[in-house]
Design a protein around this motif. Sequence first.
Motif, PDB file in Angstrom:
ATOM      1  N   LYS A 192       4.683  42.147  21.172  1.00 55.25           N
ATOM      2  CA  LYS A 192       3.252  42.097  21.462  1.00 55.25           C
ATOM      3  C   LYS A 192       2.899  42.693  22.826  1.00 55.25           C
ATOM      4  O   LYS A 192       1.742  43.066  23.061  1.00 55.25           O
ATOM      5  CB  LYS A 192       2.769  40.650  21.391  1.00 55.25           C
ATOM      6  N   THR A 193       3.871  42.811  23.707  1.00 57.36           N
ATOM      7  CA  THR A 193       3.633  43.394  25.032  1.00 57.36           C
ATOM      8  C   THR A 193       3.857  44.900  25.049  1.00 57.36           C
ATOM      9  O   THR A 193       3.618  45.542  26.073  1.00 57.36           O
ATOM     10  CB  THR A 193       4.544  42.747  26.086  1.00 57.36           C
ATOM     11  N   LYS A 201       6.867  46.210  24.485  1.00 56.49           N
ATOM     12  CA  LYS A 201       8.286  46.411  24.778  1.00 56.49           C
ATOM     13  C   LYS A 201       9.057  46.515  23.475  1.00 56.49           C
ATOM     14  O   LYS A 201       8.780  45.809  22.510  1.00 56.49           O
ATOM     15  CB  LYS A 201       8.809  45.240  25.616  1.00 56.49           C
ATOM     16  N   ASP A 237      11.352  49.623  27.977  1.00 58.74           N
ATOM     17  CA  ASP A 237       9.972  49.568  28.451  1.00 58.74           C
ATOM     18  C   ASP A 237       9.285  50.925  28.443  1.00 58.74           C
ATOM     19  O   ASP A 237       8.194  51.085  28.999  1.00 58.74           O
ATOM     20  CB  ASP A 237       9.924  48.980  29.867  1.00 58.74           C
TER      21      ASP A 237
END
Length: 360
Positions: free
Chosen positions: A203-204, A206, A219
């Motif tokens: 969800k970020t 990554k 990342d």
Amino acid sequence: MTKSVHICALFMLILSTLCEGQGQFGLPKGEIYEKQELITSNVPKTITRNFIQDSKGNTWIAAFDGIFRYDPKRPVGQSFTNITGNVSSARFFAVLEDKKGNFWFSTTYSGVYYYDPSRADGKTFQHFTTKDGLASDQVLDIYEDKAGNIWFGTKAGASRYDPARQSDSLNAKGKSFTTYKMNEGLSRFDPYDNDVNSIVEDKTGKFWFGTRGNTFTFDGEKFKVVTHNGESFLNVRKIIEDTKGNIWLASAEDGLWRIDGNTFTNFSQQPTGYVYEDKMGNIWTSSKSPYNGSEKWALSRFDAQTLSNQKPTVTDVMSEYEDYKNLIFGISEANDGSIWFGTLSGVYRYDGNAITALNK
């Protein structure tokens, strides 16, 4: 987490099968081929690796004897369609429906097939291999990220396909593929770090990569080995993100783990080959049975309401079928709530009460 030999003995049978000769796959490179579907009453009867539910409610099956589509609305005897039966004799490993409604099929030694069922001219198949920029023709996972890029987990790294760079013929002579090596920039690495089993974007934004070596996050600039208490997670076969944003790791060496931010929870130390979340939030796994030293594998359900408990409620689905032949692969929930799973001998379905073999 152990530091034992990375090629888990429980998977040797699969790996030896994967390493057999390629054979004749029937499709010349770099061309588009006409749609050829084969309606059949038969279902996969050999190694069945993965399932998905498509946007129309059909079940798609990737097996060593083809890509099959199951349409529950069709009459009995006509519900299975072998999509690749008249196109390729490749051994298929994974299947993905992308956001545009097109499909991607990966193989053990013949690269990737793209399938567009909507083409009016019937020319629905495109074949990609290392000649087009794919890192390896052995492709074990397919994943679409939030930007619409298609990722392939291969024997020689992760290849990302960028549709924005494709030509009208879906063949940009390698320019559409970018390959990533997990161990680049690391002072110490495992020889299996670029053998990619599973890819997920969380969800970020990554990315997580499970390999036969270490497990990595990415990342966008740098790869980092995932560790807990100084130990890495080895031979992770499947990674998922659940509906709450937790990451689950299914490891053939380290068992089943959930990662919630900086909190690591071990749910099982048994070798685990697959993890799946159903619509109710229950977690399903395929893992070695912990009972009486049995070499059989179990289909297990971790109850969603108890996942926060120290000892969650687990139901192990066992069966009288001997033709499991000790291993269970991919898992998927159909629209009717039944659980489908693959084995060395085809497809099985669990309706909550009984298991039915669909390979008869």
